[in-house]
Design a protein around this motif. Sequence first.
Motif, PDB file in Angstrom:
ATOM      1  N   GLN A 106       0.860  -1.184   0.000  1.00 24.40           N
ATOM      2  CA  GLN A 106       0.000   0.000   0.000  1.00 24.40           C
ATOM      3  C   GLN A 106       0.901   1.241   0.000  1.00 24.40           C
ATOM      4  OE1 GLN A 106      -3.269  -0.223  -0.271  1.00 24.40           O
ATOM      5  NE2 GLN A 106      -3.391  -2.437   0.012  1.00 24.40           N
ATOM      6  N   LEU A 107       1.394   1.615  -1.173  1.00 25.09           N
ATOM      7  CA  LEU A 107       2.310   2.749  -1.276  1.00 25.09           C
ATOM      8  C   LEU A 107       1.636   4.065  -0.883  1.00 25.09           C
ATOM      9  CD1 LEU A 107       4.425   2.108  -4.477  1.00 25.09           C
ATOM     10  CD2 LEU A 107       5.152   2.091  -2.115  1.00 25.09           C
ATOM     11  N   ALA A 108       0.369   4.220  -1.227  1.00 24.20           N
ATOM     12  CA  ALA A 108      -0.333   5.452  -0.886  1.00 24.20           C
ATOM     13  C   ALA A 108      -0.375   5.633   0.632  1.00 24.20           C
ATOM     14  CB  ALA A 108      -1.748   5.430  -1.454  1.00 24.20           C
ATOM     15  N   GLY A 109      -0.548   4.550   1.363  1.00 13.05           N
ATOM     16  CA  GLY A 109      -0.576   4.631   2.820  1.00 13.05           C
ATOM     17  C   GLY A 109       0.769   5.015   3.406  1.00 13.05           C
ATOM     18  N   ILE A 110       1.831   4.409   2.898  1.00 17.30           N
ATOM     19  CA  ILE A 110       3.175   4.700   3.418  1.00 17.30           C
ATOM     20  C   ILE A 110       3.572   6.140   3.101  1.00 17.30           C
ATOM     21  CG2 ILE A 110       5.628   4.131   3.205  1.00 17.30           C
ATOM     22  CD1 ILE A 110       4.814   1.246   2.673  1.00 17.30           C
ATOM     23  N   VAL A 111       3.358   6.551   1.848  1.00 19.93           N
ATOM     24  CA  VAL A 111       3.741   7.907   1.445  1.00 19.93           C
ATOM     25  C   VAL A 111       2.859   8.936   2.148  1.00 19.93           C
ATOM     26  CG1 VAL A 111       3.900   9.504  -0.510  1.00 19.93           C
ATOM     27  CG2 VAL A 111       4.716   7.157  -0.738  1.00 19.93           C
ATOM     28  N   GLY A 112       1.555   8.675   2.243  1.00 26.14           N
ATOM     29  CA  GLY A 112       0.652   9.598   2.927  1.00 26.14           C
ATOM     30  C   GLY A 112       1.014   9.759   4.394  1.00 26.14           C
ATOM     31  N   GLU A 113       1.375   8.667   5.040  1.00 18.07           N
ATOM     32  CA  GLU A 113       1.794   8.721   6.441  1.00 18.07           C
ATOM     33  C   GLU A 113       3.028   9.610   6.613  1.00 18.07           C
ATOM     34  OE1 GLU A 113       2.254   5.067   9.333  1.00 18.07           O
ATOM     35  OE2 GLU A 113       4.000   5.198   8.000  1.00 18.07           O
ATOM     36  N   TYR A 114       3.989   9.455   5.691  1.00 20.25           N
ATOM     37  CA  TYR A 114       5.212  10.253   5.772  1.00 20.25           C
ATOM     38  C   TYR A 114       4.927  11.733   5.508  1.00 20.25           C
ATOM     39  CZ  TYR A 114       9.987  11.786   5.131  1.00 20.25           C
ATOM     40  OH  TYR A 114      11.172  12.454   5.257  1.00 20.25           O
ATOM     41  N   VAL A 115       4.090  12.009   4.511  1.00 24.29           N
ATOM     42  CA  VAL A 115       3.784  13.398   4.170  1.00 24.29           C
ATOM     43  C   VAL A 115       3.050  14.073   5.325  1.00 24.29           C
ATOM     44  CG1 VAL A 115       2.386  14.836   2.621  1.00 24.29           C
ATOM     45  CG2 VAL A 115       3.848  13.054   1.683  1.00 24.29           C
ATOM     46  N   GLN A 116       2.116  13.374   5.964  1.00 29.02           N
ATOM     47  CA  GLN A 116       1.409  13.946   7.115  1.00 29.02           C
ATOM     48  C   GLN A 116       2.372  14.213   8.268  1.00 29.02           C
ATOM     49  OE1 GLN A 116      -1.851  11.417   8.160  1.00 29.02           O
ATOM     50  NE2 GLN A 116      -3.115  12.112   6.451  1.00 29.02           N
ATOM     51  N   ALA A 117       3.292  13.305   8.495  1.00 32.09           N
ATOM     52  CA  ALA A 117       4.273  13.511   9.561  1.00 32.09           C
ATOM     53  C   ALA A 117       5.157  14.713   9.247  1.00 32.09           C
ATOM     54  CB  ALA A 117       5.119  12.259   9.754  1.00 32.09           C
ATOM     55  N   GLN A 118       5.521  14.893   7.983  1.00 29.05           N
ATOM     56  CA  GLN A 118       6.327  16.054   7.603  1.00 29.05           C
ATOM     57  C   GLN A 118       5.522  17.343   7.784  1.00 29.05           C
ATOM     58  OE1 GLN A 118       9.285  16.718   7.251  1.00 29.05           O
ATOM     59  NE2 GLN A 118      10.400  15.132   6.155  1.00 29.05           N
ATOM     60  N   ALA A 119       4.223  17.296   7.471  1.00 30.45           N
ATOM     61  CA  ALA A 119       3.392  18.493   7.609  1.00 30.45           C
ATOM     62  C   ALA A 119       3.257  18.907   9.073  1.00 30.45           C
ATOM     63  CB  ALA A 119       2.017  18.232   7.001  1.00 30.45           C
ATOM     64  N   ARG A 120       3.247  17.960   9.977  1.00 31.98           N
ATOM     65  CA  ARG A 120       3.112  18.255  11.407  1.00 31.98           C
ATOM     66  C   ARG A 120       4.439  18.642  12.057  1.00 31.98           C
ATOM     67  NH1 ARG A 120      -0.107  12.998  11.767  1.00 31.98           N
ATOM     68  NH2 ARG A 120      -2.177  13.679  11.193  1.00 31.98           N
ATOM     69  N   SER A 121       5.526  18.421  11.360  1.00 31.88           N
ATOM     70  CA  SER A 121       6.831  18.724  11.954  1.00 31.88           C
ATOM     71  C   SER A 121       7.161  20.193  11.750  1.00 31.88           C
ATOM     72  CB  SER A 121       7.925  17.850  11.332  1.00 31.88           C
ATOM     73  OG  SER A 121       8.176  18.259  10.006  1.00 31.88           O
ATOM     74  N   ALA A 122       8.109  20.660  12.517  1.00 31.35           N
ATOM     75  CA  ALA A 122       8.549  22.052  12.411  1.00 31.35           C
ATOM     76  C   ALA A 122       9.826  22.136  11.585  1.00 31.35           C
ATOM     77  CB  ALA A 122       8.775  22.630  13.798  1.00 31.35           C
ATOM     78  N   THR A 123       9.954  21.286  10.584  1.00 32.19           N
ATOM     79  CA  THR A 123      11.147  21.221   9.751  1.00 32.19           C
ATOM     80  C   THR A 123      11.104  22.328   8.701  1.00 32.19           C
ATOM     81  OG1 THR A 123      11.047  18.821  10.025  1.00 32.19           O
ATOM     82  CG2 THR A 123      12.530  19.638   8.352  1.00 32.19           C
ATOM     83  N   PRO A 124      12.226  23.004   8.469  1.00 36.45           N
ATOM     84  CA  PRO A 124      12.264  24.041   7.421  1.00 36.45           C
ATOM     85  C   PRO A 124      11.973  23.436   6.045  1.00 36.45           C
ATOM     86  CG  PRO A 124      14.286  24.050   8.737  1.00 36.45           C
ATOM     87  CD  PRO A 124      13.489  22.887   9.175  1.00 36.45           C
ATOM     88  N   PRO A 125      11.377  24.208   5.129  1.00 31.32           N
ATOM     89  CA  PRO A 125      10.989  23.677   3.815  1.00 31.32           C
ATOM     90  C   PRO A 125      12.136  23.055   3.023  1.00 31.32           C
ATOM     91  CG  PRO A 125      10.000  25.835   4.164  1.00 31.32           C
ATOM     92  CD  PRO A 125      10.931  25.584   5.313  1.00 31.32           C
ATOM     93  N   GLU A 126      13.342  23.654   3.101  1.00 25.74           N
ATOM     94  CA  GLU A 126      14.475  23.085   2.350  1.00 25.74           C
ATOM     95  C   GLU A 126      14.814  21.688   2.856  1.00 25.74           C
ATOM     96  OE1 GLU A 126      15.284  26.021   4.452  1.00 25.74           O
ATOM     97  OE2 GLU A 126      14.090  27.106   2.977  1.00 25.74           O
ATOM     98  N   GLN A 127      14.751  21.525   4.161  1.00 31.87           N
ATOM     99  CA  GLN A 127      15.068  20.226   4.756  1.00 31.87           C
ATOM    100  C   GLN A 127      13.949  19.221   4.473  1.00 31.87           C
ATOM    101  OE1 GLN A 127      16.100  20.458   8.890  1.00 31.87           O
ATOM    102  NE2 GLN A 127      16.381  18.245   9.087  1.00 31.87           N
ATOM    103  N   VAL A 128      12.702  19.688   4.415  1.00 30.69           N
ATOM    104  CA  VAL A 128      11.575  18.810   4.098  1.00 30.69           C
ATOM    105  C   VAL A 128      11.769  18.221   2.704  1.00 30.69           C
ATOM    106  CG1 VAL A 128       9.101  18.764   3.579  1.00 30.69           C
ATOM    107  CG2 VAL A 128       9.916  19.894   5.634  1.00 30.69           C
TER     108      VAL A 128
END
Length: 194
Positions: free
Chosen positions: A74-96
């Motif tokens: 389920q690639l959509a699940g794995i990628v979606g999970e990662y993207v949501q985690a990145q959206a909730r993080s306080a990581t700068p856009p370049e590092q994202v």
Amino acid sequence: MARSPRTSAAPAPSTTAGPLFEAEASTPPSAPRARIGLVPVAMVGALVAAGLWGAWVTKNVLGAADTPAIAKVQLAGIVGEYVQAQARSATPPEQVTTETRAFMGEVQKNLERRGASGQIVLVGEAVLAGNVPDITAEVRREVYAKVKMPQPANASAGEVMGAMRAAMNGQGVPQAASPVPGAALGGQGSAPVN
């Protein structure tokens, strides 16, 4: 009493050569050693090769039971999970961007490695029916072992609870955003009466 003539007990001459004549009485030459022919060596080599081949086949046949020949992920699940985690993080856009590229590259490498080993991996959405094993959890574990999952931004529990209370009380919504009464609740309020 007559005496019998006495014979002398002199030793009989020896037929073996003594120390003076050892060179003449050497042992006869031994027969040459028999050499191993090419046929027995080839047969032993063939037996060793057959044994090694049998061990390799056995290992591959028994080892293939661990990984299914066809699997889905389920690639959509794995990628979606990662993207949501990145959206909730306080990581700068370049590092994202850099981290997301590394994540996607690791997912690609994992699937290529599986394909090179002979496993057919289907995207979960493409499998309509049938009993195809799902390896999503395994792929997720292997990828996150190499790429770190983004951590959510540090917000204290008090701040989060305060923001939730304000949103539920309608205090968190600016007045310009909801000109119609009840629009703050998603438009479920009653319309004004003439």
